[in-house]
Motif scaffolding. Structure first.
Motif, mmCIF file in Angstrom:
data_model
loop_
_atom_site.group_PDB
_atom_site.id
_atom_site.type_symbol
_atom_site.label_atom_id
_atom_site.label_comp_id
_atom_site.label_asym_id
_atom_site.label_seq_id
_atom_site.Cartn_x
_atom_site.Cartn_y
_atom_site.Cartn_z
ATOM 1 N N CYS A 124 0.843 -1.192 0.000
ATOM 2 C CA CYS A 124 0.000 0.000 0.000
ATOM 3 C C CYS A 124 0.881 1.246 0.000
ATOM 4 C CB CYS A 124 -0.919 -0.002 1.226
ATOM 5 S SG CYS A 124 -2.098 1.379 1.263
ATOM 6 N N GLU A 125 0.386 2.309 -0.612
ATOM 7 C CA GLU A 125 1.157 3.548 -0.706
ATOM 8 C C GLU A 125 1.367 4.217 0.649
ATOM 9 O OE1 GLU A 125 0.114 6.311 -3.902
ATOM 10 O OE2 GLU A 125 -1.017 4.682 -4.839
ATOM 11 N N ASP A 126 0.668 3.758 1.681
ATOM 12 C CA ASP A 126 0.876 4.339 3.011
ATOM 13 C C ASP A 126 2.058 3.705 3.740
ATOM 14 O OD1 ASP A 126 -0.056 1.849 3.719
ATOM 15 O OD2 ASP A 126 -1.795 2.554 4.838
ATOM 16 N N GLY A 127 2.819 2.855 3.039
ATOM 17 C CA GLY A 127 4.007 2.256 3.646
ATOM 18 C C GLY A 127 3.748 0.989 4.431
ATOM 19 N N THR A 128 2.641 0.307 4.120
ATOM 20 C CA THR A 128 2.322 -0.936 4.808
ATOM 21 C C THR A 128 2.134 -2.070 3.797
ATOM 22 O OG1 THR A 128 -0.071 -0.535 4.804
ATOM 23 C CG2 THR A 128 1.184 0.285 6.687
ATOM 24 N N LEU A 129 2.201 -3.291 4.302
ATOM 25 C CA LEU A 129 1.927 -4.483 3.514
ATOM 26 C C LEU A 129 0.691 -5.160 4.081
ATOM 27 C CD1 LEU A 129 5.571 -5.934 3.338
ATOM 28 C CD2 LEU A 129 4.402 -4.533 1.621
ATOM 29 N N PHE A 130 -0.088 -5.775 3.211
ATOM 30 C CA PHE A 130 -1.315 -6.471 3.601
ATOM 31 C C PHE A 130 -1.276 -7.831 2.922
ATOM 32 C CE2 PHE A 130 -6.261 -6.332 3.429
ATOM 33 C CZ PHE A 130 -6.321 -7.038 4.620
ATOM 34 N N ILE A 131 -1.304 -8.921 3.703
ATOM 35 C CA ILE A 131 -1.107 -10.248 3.131
ATOM 36 C C ILE A 131 -2.168 -11.242 3.607
ATOM 37 C CG2 ILE A 131 1.395 -9.919 2.926
ATOM 38 C CD1 ILE A 131 1.743 -11.684 5.405
ATOM 39 N N SER A 132 -2.383 -12.239 2.788
ATOM 40 C CA SER A 132 -3.222 -13.381 3.150
ATOM 41 C C SER A 132 -2.348 -14.619 3.059
ATOM 42 C CB SER A 132 -4.412 -13.498 2.189
ATOM 43 O OG SER A 132 -5.101 -14.721 2.380
ATOM 44 N N LEU A 133 -2.392 -15.466 4.090
ATOM 45 C CA LEU A 133 -1.539 -16.647 4.070
ATOM 46 C C LEU A 133 -2.189 -17.811 4.815
ATOM 47 C CD1 LEU A 133 -0.216 -16.822 7.128
ATOM 48 C CD2 LEU A 133 1.333 -15.114 6.228
ATOM 49 N N THR A 134 -1.623 -18.981 4.588
ATOM 50 C CA THR A 134 -2.087 -20.209 5.246
ATOM 51 C C THR A 134 -1.061 -20.655 6.271
ATOM 52 O OG1 THR A 134 -3.327 -20.926 3.298
ATOM 53 C CG2 THR A 134 -2.728 -22.615 4.887
ATOM 54 N N THR A 135 -1.527 -20.900 7.486
ATOM 55 C CA THR A 135 -0.661 -21.409 8.554
ATOM 56 C C THR A 135 -0.947 -22.891 8.761
ATOM 57 O OG1 THR A 135 -0.681 -19.263 9.665
ATOM 58 C CG2 THR A 135 0.000 -21.159 10.971
ATOM 59 N N ARG A 136 0.114 -23.697 8.842
ATOM 60 C CA ARG A 136 -0.061 -25.140 9.036
ATOM 61 C C ARG A 136 0.338 -25.541 10.461
ATOM 62 N NH1 ARG A 136 1.480 -29.486 4.592
ATOM 63 N NH2 ARG A 136 -0.551 -28.681 3.921
ATOM 64 N N LYS A 137 -0.552 -26.287 11.113
ATOM 65 C CA LYS A 137 -0.276 -26.847 12.438
ATOM 66 C C LYS A 137 -0.314 -28.370 12.329
ATOM 67 C CE LYS A 137 -1.825 -26.827 17.275
ATOM 68 N NZ LYS A 137 -0.485 -26.496 17.794
ATOM 69 N N VAL A 138 0.717 -29.020 12.831
ATOM 70 C CA VAL A 138 0.809 -30.484 12.777
ATOM 71 C C VAL A 138 0.592 -31.052 14.175
ATOM 72 C CG1 VAL A 138 2.285 -32.454 12.251
ATOM 73 C CG2 VAL A 138 2.388 -30.403 10.823
ATOM 74 N N ASN A 139 -0.314 -32.015 14.268
ATOM 75 C CA ASN A 139 -0.588 -32.688 15.542
ATOM 76 C C ASN A 139 -0.034 -34.109 15.493
ATOM 77 O OD1 ASN A 139 -2.278 -30.496 16.619
ATOM 78 N ND2 ASN A 139 -3.715 -31.104 15.011
ATOM 79 N N ARG A 140 0.639 -34.511 16.550
ATOM 80 C CA ARG A 140 1.199 -35.863 16.621
ATOM 81 C C ARG A 140 0.588 -36.611 17.795
ATOM 82 N NH1 ARG A 140 7.554 -37.222 17.541
ATOM 83 N NH2 ARG A 140 7.028 -36.458 19.630
ATOM 84 N N LYS A 141 0.021 -37.759 17.508
ATOM 85 C CA LYS A 141 -0.616 -38.569 18.545
ATOM 86 C C LYS A 141 0.091 -39.920 18.627
ATOM 87 C CE LYS A 141 -5.078 -40.549 19.891
ATOM 88 N NZ LYS A 141 -6.507 -40.723 19.489
ATOM 89 N N GLU A 142 0.473 -40.304 19.837
ATOM 90 C CA GLU A 142 1.165 -41.580 20.024
ATOM 91 C C GLU A 142 0.142 -42.711 20.086
ATOM 92 O OE1 GLU A 142 4.625 -43.576 22.838
ATOM 93 O OE2 GLU A 142 3.834 -41.574 23.295
ATOM 94 N N ILE A 143 0.370 -43.749 19.279
ATOM 95 C CA ILE A 143 -0.513 -44.914 19.225
ATOM 96 C C ILE A 143 0.316 -46.159 19.532
ATOM 97 C CG2 ILE A 143 -2.039 -46.297 17.767
ATOM 98 C CD1 ILE A 143 -2.622 -43.805 16.168
ATOM 99 N N PRO A 144 -0.135 -46.986 20.491
ATOM 100 C CA PRO A 144 0.630 -48.197 20.842
ATOM 101 C C PRO A 144 0.898 -49.071 19.622
ATOM 102 C CG PRO A 144 -1.151 -47.814 22.399
ATOM 103 C CD PRO A 144 -1.347 -46.833 21.291
ATOM 104 N N ARG A 145 2.150 -49.489 19.484
ATOM 105 C CA ARG A 145 2.618 -50.396 18.441
ATOM 106 C C ARG A 145 2.597 -49.802 17.026
ATOM 107 N NH1 ARG A 145 -0.398 -55.720 20.712
ATOM 108 N NH2 ARG A 145 -1.888 -54.120 21.244
ATOM 109 N N VAL A 146 2.036 -48.622 16.893
ATOM 110 C CA VAL A 146 2.044 -47.962 15.585
ATOM 111 C C VAL A 146 3.042 -46.806 15.591
ATOM 112 C CG1 VAL A 146 0.640 -46.744 13.879
ATOM 113 C CG2 VAL A 146 -0.361 -48.589 15.223
ATOM 114 N N ARG A 147 3.440 -46.436 16.752
ATOM 115 C CA ARG A 147 4.368 -45.338 17.017
ATOM 116 C C ARG A 147 3.649 -43.999 17.046
ATOM 117 N NH1 ARG A 147 10.105 -43.960 14.040
ATOM 118 N NH2 ARG A 147 10.904 -42.606 15.702
ATOM 119 N N TYR A 148 3.479 -43.326 15.923
ATOM 120 C CA TYR A 148 2.834 -42.019 15.928
ATOM 121 C C TYR A 148 1.863 -41.890 14.756
ATOM 122 C CZ TYR A 148 6.461 -40.588 19.240
ATOM 123 O OH TYR A 148 7.283 -40.489 20.328
#
Length: 223
Positions: A124-148
């Motif tokens: 923008c001409e006022d000296g700012t930036l304006f953005i749209s983005l995707t944030t990724r969150k990874v969840n890890r669950k421990e499962i017996p004998r399967v590991r994760y």
């Protein structure tokens, strides 16, 4: 830069830019002449143009260069010299793209499609930036004998920030949007489903700010 381009009005005698799909080059048309200049990377997502700079971005980075640098590059190419615009690289945005540990070494994670990352970008001409983005969150669950077991969630958000360019030092920095703030990027509300962004300056805003500060001053006499 030719003088005729310095006086461009209403699309006449102006520089026209175009983004090319799956290409490292950017299309440039100065004075009705088709040219191509290299971007900073092998491919990119999109471009944006303001009165001073042309901006380019990909999923995890952004950069800009002056219109004069683009024209210098084109002049060099016409004279048989290999050239590239003088791109100024923006600071890392990885802290916005990834939330927590990403477990990149896990086989399941490696098989996932890449995050969209930076989706849209608006200077923008006022000296700012304006953005749209995707944030990724990874969840890890421990499962017996399967590991994760891994699952991931991609969420969209919009951010704004002030930027500063020093052409002498060849730097592009993002600065806190508000005085005394430690956050360079400000997350805006209601951005979960926003894909494309556009921001226009309010030219009277500095005057309004000055009036507010003057009215808040203890020296202001209401008598």
């Amino acid at each position: 830069m030719p003088n005729i381009l310095r006086q461009g009005k209403n699309h006449y005698n102006s520089i026209i830019y175009g983004a090319l799909r799956s290409s490292p080059e950017i299309y440039v048309n100065p004075a009705n002449e088709s040219c191509y200049v290299p971007s900073p990377w092998g491919s990119y997502v999109g471009i944006a143009v303001d009165p001073y700079y042309v901006w380019v971005w990909k999923a995890d980075a952004f950069a800009c260069t002056t219109h004069a640098s683009v024209m210098r590059c084109i002049d060099d190419q016409k004279n048989g010299r290999k050239s590239t615009p003088r791109w100024l690289m923006g600071p890392s945005i990885n802290h916005l793209l990834f939330d927590g540990e990403q477990y990149f070494d896990a086989t399941q994670v490696k098989a996932w499609a890449a995050s969209k990352g930076l989706v849209d970008f608006c200077p923008c001409e006022d000296g700012t930036l304006f953005i749209s983005l995707t944030t990724r969150k990874v969840n890890r669950k421990e499962i017996p004998r399967v590991r994760y077991d891994y699952t991931h969630v991609d969420s969209n958000a919009i951010y704004t920030a002030a930027y500063h360019i020093d052409l002498q030092k060849q730097t592009l920095n993002v600065e806190p949007y508000e005085k005394d703030s430690k956050d360079t990027w400000i997350k805006l509300a209601e951005g979960d489903y926003v894909q494309q962004v556009q921001k226009l300056p309010i030219y009277c805003w500095p005057l309004l700010t000055c009036l507010k500060e003057a009215c808040a001053s203890p020296d202001w006499n209401t008598d």
